[in-house]
Design an enzyme around this catalytic site. Structure first.
Site, PDB file in Angstrom:
ATOM      1  N   VAL A   1       0.828  -1.217   0.000  1.00  0.00           N
ATOM      2  CA  VAL A   1       0.000   0.000   0.000  1.00  0.00           C
ATOM      3  C   VAL A   1       0.860   1.264   0.000  1.00  0.00           C
ATOM      4  O   VAL A   1       1.807   1.380   0.771  1.00  0.00           O
ATOM      5  CB  VAL A   1      -0.945  -0.011   1.233  1.00  0.00           C
ATOM      6  CG1 VAL A   1      -1.676   1.317   1.376  1.00  0.00           C
ATOM      7  CG2 VAL A   1      -1.945  -1.150   1.128  1.00  0.00           C
ATOM      8  N   GLU A   2       0.514   2.198  -0.904  1.00  0.00           N
ATOM      9  CA  GLU A   2       1.189   3.498  -0.930  1.00  0.00           C
ATOM     10  C   GLU A   2       0.366   4.594  -0.264  1.00  0.00           C
ATOM     11  O   GLU A   2       0.901   5.554   0.249  1.00  0.00           O
ATOM     12  CB  GLU A   2       1.468   3.919  -2.391  1.00  0.00           C
ATOM     13  CG  GLU A   2       2.565   3.119  -3.064  1.00  0.00           C
ATOM     14  CD  GLU A   2       2.768   3.537  -4.522  1.00  0.00           C
ATOM     15  OE1 GLU A   2       2.393   4.673  -4.879  1.00  0.00           O
ATOM     16  OE2 GLU A   2       3.295   2.714  -5.288  1.00  0.00           O
ATOM     17  N   ALA A   3      -0.953   4.433  -0.300  1.00  0.00           N
ATOM     18  CA  ALA A   3      -1.834   5.448   0.290  1.00  0.00           C
ATOM     19  C   ALA A   3      -2.900   4.784   1.147  1.00  0.00           C
ATOM     20  O   ALA A   3      -3.564   3.842   0.713  1.00  0.00           O
ATOM     21  CB  ALA A   3      -2.487   6.286  -0.801  1.00  0.00           C
TER      22      ALA A   3
ATOM     23  N   LYS B   1      -3.028   0.157  -5.110  1.00  0.00           N
ATOM     24  CA  LYS B   1      -2.022   0.436  -4.076  1.00  0.00           C
ATOM     25  C   LYS B   1      -2.588   1.320  -2.946  1.00  0.00           C
ATOM     26  O   LYS B   1      -1.866   1.981  -2.219  1.00  0.00           O
ATOM     27  CB  LYS B   1      -0.792   1.103  -4.693  1.00  0.00           C
ATOM     28  CG  LYS B   1      -0.022   0.170  -5.629  1.00  0.00           C
ATOM     29  CD  LYS B   1       1.302   0.768  -6.007  1.00  0.00           C
ATOM     30  CE  LYS B   1       2.109  -0.060  -6.975  1.00  0.00           C
ATOM     31  NZ  LYS B   1       2.266  -1.465  -6.613  1.00  0.00           N
TER      32      LYS B   1
END
Length: 304
Positions: free
Chosen positions: A23-25, A244
């Protein structure tokens, strides 16, 4: 919604790293996830700090339309959390943006059954809002010769959470929708209940919206979760693909469904509206990817 009938995983030291690294956000709901009423839920501040320190983007997506983004930023700061306005996506903002992207005419007015947040976001978008808190004390006398006047230039009625809803507002909104040609009926959200105070749940915007559905015999355009309308704005602002992103929320029918509709990973927290028995109820067909007790479990699991 989910024919695959996914089985949610309880967040643990075995799977937390997998979720975290993919996960980026992180998208967070607010009521029941970050706070209850005006009380911060334990460990939230430290968890958000940890996520930021690891380079994760944080976004706050709330269906509660009672505040504008500016007012929400103030609330975060008052609770000791640093959040910028452009990290906040509220359903009050979504209602104003819906009008903007659909080229709603500037000369038309918007009647608001809801709070200051909607009025403020409409003004920021260049629109004139009527009603809202200003009509909270108005009364209707039902006499045989009563005739209710309404503004014929109202081109949209926006309905959100309104603790001061009354018969005057219901009649005003109803007349606009039924008698003004082409008048839009917009709901900020349809949450049945919400954590409006620290101690218990209260009726949500869903019952205000239902009242107008009843009197107009129309269904609204819903701009809050689970509608993916807000997601389109999010994607423009943050350069992250939905695969993501992880939506973290306390409601299955809004937060988790919103995440799933958009193609995000989903994490249900049991600190708000949904409890474990609701999640495990055979009648429930909305299953998150992961679930845990509260946001700060992330912190403890990653640190351990």
């Amino acid at each position: 919604m989910n024919s695959d009938k996914r089985v949610p995983q309880f967040l643990s030291s075995d799977n937390v790293k997998l979720l975290f690294d993919s996960v980026e956000a992180f998208l967070f709901d607010c009521d029941g996830v970050i706070w209850k009423g005006d009380t911060l839920i334990d460990g939230v501040s430290q968890t958000l700090q940890l996520l930021r320190s690891k380079g994760k983007k944080l976004v706050f997506v709330t269906n509660n339309s009672s505040k504008s983004r500016k007012q929400y930023a103030k609330k975060f700061h008052s609770l000791g959390i640093s959040v910028s306005e452009d990290e906040i996506f509220s359903s009050s903002f979504a209602a104003a943006m819906y009008l903007k992207v659909n080229n709603f005419p500037r000369e038309k007015k918007v009647y608001v059954i809801g709070g200051e947040g909607i009025i403020e976001e409409l003004q920021l978008a260049g629109y004139t809002g009527l009603g809202g808190p200003e009509d909270g004390e108005k009364r209707v006398e039902l006499q045989s010769n009563s005739f209710f006047e309404h503004d014929k230039s109202v081109g949209a009625v926006v309905v959100g959470m309104d603790p001061r809803i009354n018969y005057y507002k219901l009649q005003y909104g109803t007349l606009c929708i039924r008698q003004n040609p082409g008048c839009l009926f917009i709901a900020t959200n349809r949450d049945s209940v919400g954590n409006m105070t620290d101690l218990q749940e209260w009726p949500g915007a869903g019952c205000m919206v239902a009242a107008i559905c009843g009197s107009t015999e129309q269904e609204p355009i819903v701009v809050g979760k689970p509608s993916t309308f807000m997601m389109n704005f999010l994607l423009q602002k943050f350069d992250v693909s939905t695969s993501k992103m992880c939506m973290v929320g306390d409601r299955l029918d809004t937060d988790i469904l919103f995440g799933q509709n958009a193609g995000c990973k989903t994490l249900l927290v049991l600190s708000g509206v949904t409890n474990q028995s609701t999640l495990e109820d055979p009648k429930n067909n909305i299953q998150p990817d992961y679930y845990t007790n509260k946001v700060s479990d992330f912190l403890h699991l990653l640190e351990s």
